[in-house]
Design a protein around this motif. Structure first.
Motif, PDB file in Angstrom:
ATOM      1  N   UNK A  73       0.821  -1.199   0.000  1.00  0.00           N
ATOM      2  CA  UNK A  73       0.000   0.000   0.000  1.00  0.00           C
ATOM      3  C   UNK A  73       0.861   1.258   0.000  1.00  0.00           C
ATOM      4  N   UNK A  74       1.986   1.205   0.700  1.00  0.00           N
ATOM      5  CA  UNK A  74       2.865   2.366   0.760  1.00  0.00           C
ATOM      6  C   UNK A  74       3.696   2.532  -0.503  1.00  0.00           C
TER       7      UNK A  74
ATOM      8  N   UNK B 221       4.337  -3.452  -5.941  1.00  0.00           N
ATOM      9  CA  UNK B 221       3.350  -4.491  -6.194  1.00  0.00           C
ATOM     10  C   UNK B 221       3.210  -4.743  -7.688  1.00  0.00           C
ATOM     11  N   UNK B 222       3.197  -3.694  -8.487  1.00  0.00           N
ATOM     12  CA  UNK B 222       3.104  -3.853  -9.929  1.00  0.00           C
ATOM     13  C   UNK B 222       4.323  -4.543 -10.500  1.00  0.00           C
ATOM     14  N   UNK B 223       5.498  -4.182 -10.001  1.00  0.00           N
ATOM     15  CA  UNK B 223       6.729  -4.814 -10.474  1.00  0.00           C
ATOM     16  C   UNK B 223       6.753  -6.287 -10.108  1.00  0.00           C
TER      17      UNK B 223
ATOM     18  N   UNK C 101       4.137  -8.222  -9.630  1.00  0.00           N
ATOM     19  CA  UNK C 101       3.138  -8.906 -10.449  1.00  0.00           C
ATOM     20  C   UNK C 101       3.673  -9.176 -11.854  1.00  0.00           C
ATOM     21  N   UNK C 102       4.377  -8.187 -12.419  1.00  0.00           N
ATOM     22  CA  UNK C 102       4.953  -8.394 -13.755  1.00  0.00           C
ATOM     23  C   UNK C 102       6.027  -9.472 -13.721  1.00  0.00           C
ATOM     24  N   UNK C 103       6.830  -9.493 -12.667  1.00  0.00           N
ATOM     25  CA  UNK C 103       7.882 -10.506 -12.559  1.00  0.00           C
ATOM     26  C   UNK C 103       7.278 -11.903 -12.441  1.00  0.00           C
ATOM     27  N   UNK C 104       6.238 -12.045 -11.615  1.00  0.00           N
ATOM     28  CA  UNK C 104       5.572 -13.339 -11.463  1.00  0.00           C
ATOM     29  C   UNK C 104       4.952 -13.779 -12.777  1.00  0.00           C
ATOM     30  N   UNK C 105       4.303 -12.836 -13.479  1.00  0.00           N
ATOM     31  CA  UNK C 105       3.711 -13.155 -14.777  1.00  0.00           C
ATOM     32  C   UNK C 105       4.755 -13.605 -15.789  1.00  0.00           C
TER      33      UNK C 105
END
Length: 217
Positions: free
Chosen positions: A12-13, A18-20, A22-26
């Motif tokens: 949240x901070x 979080x976006x980075x 998520x892209x790495x996991x994808x």
């Protein structure tokens, strides 16, 4: 529960983190699927090609040797660039006899999955082999409960039922159905799921690079 709350507040901070992530996991998931698909069709091609003499034993040994070589490169590279004060603090020391037993067990299961998967491909169509492997989530949930004590929510278990029903329907109507191939594919599924669950447990003691390298020896 506390780690989840800390992770949530961190995201949240810093939403860009979080976006980075998520892209790495994808990216890793897509890479894994691509590599698996290419490996699957290449294995089938080697076994069908007359001049390749692609027996399951030969292909399994070749894959394990190459896995050990690439694992050695990754392991040596990781050792040169790692921060020992950070990595050693997050790992638990393992006695040598226990280390040998753990790596031998994971390595044996890894070779068994490769070998059984190739035997399944030798007797079944590629599409049917992958259909059988789609039962892996159900088998993984079962062994995660038995080995790690993880409890899967009921609604997740219910979503796995259509997969098992579809597998049963495909098995009854599949033209290329073969008992040996089906047994090899299901055994491969079970051994692979046990290996994944046990490897998750061992990641408390080893890094992914260490586990990949030593289990391939």
């Amino acid at each position: 529960m506390p780690p989840k709350r800390r992770e949530s507040s961190l995201f949240k901070s810093m939403p860009h983190l979080r976006g980075a992530q998520a892209r790495a996991i994808g990216f890793y998931i897509a890479s894994w699927y691509t590599a698996s698909l290419v490996t699957l069709f290449m294995n089938k091609w080697f076994m069908l090609h007359e001049g390749m003499n692609g027996s399951p034993q030969t292909l399994a040994m070749a894959q394990m040797i190459f896995s050990a070589l690439t694992g050695a490169v990754n392991y040596l590279g990781a050792r040169r660039g790692e921060d020992k004060t950070q990595t050693d603090a997050s790992r638990v020391e393992v006695a040598w006899p226990e280390f040998v037993k753990q790596m031998a067990l994971v390595g044996t299961m890894r070779f068994a999955t490769v070998m059984l998967g190739l035997v399944a491909l030798e007797h079944l169509a590629v599409s049917f082999t992958e259909t059988i492997k789609s039962s892996a989530p159900f088998v993984t949930v079962l062994f995660a409960r038995l080995i790690l004590g993880e409890q899967t929510p009921t609604h997740v278990m219910l979503t796995l039922l259509p997969i098992m029903m579809g597998l049963a329907l495909c098995s009854l109507t599949e033209v290329s159905f073969n008992v040996v191939g089906f047994a090899a594919a299901m055994s491969c599924n079970c051994v692979d799921c046990v290996q994944n669950v046990y490897s998750k447990h061992l990641l408390k003691h080893y890094s992914p690079v260490q586990l990949q390298f030593f289990a391939s020896l």
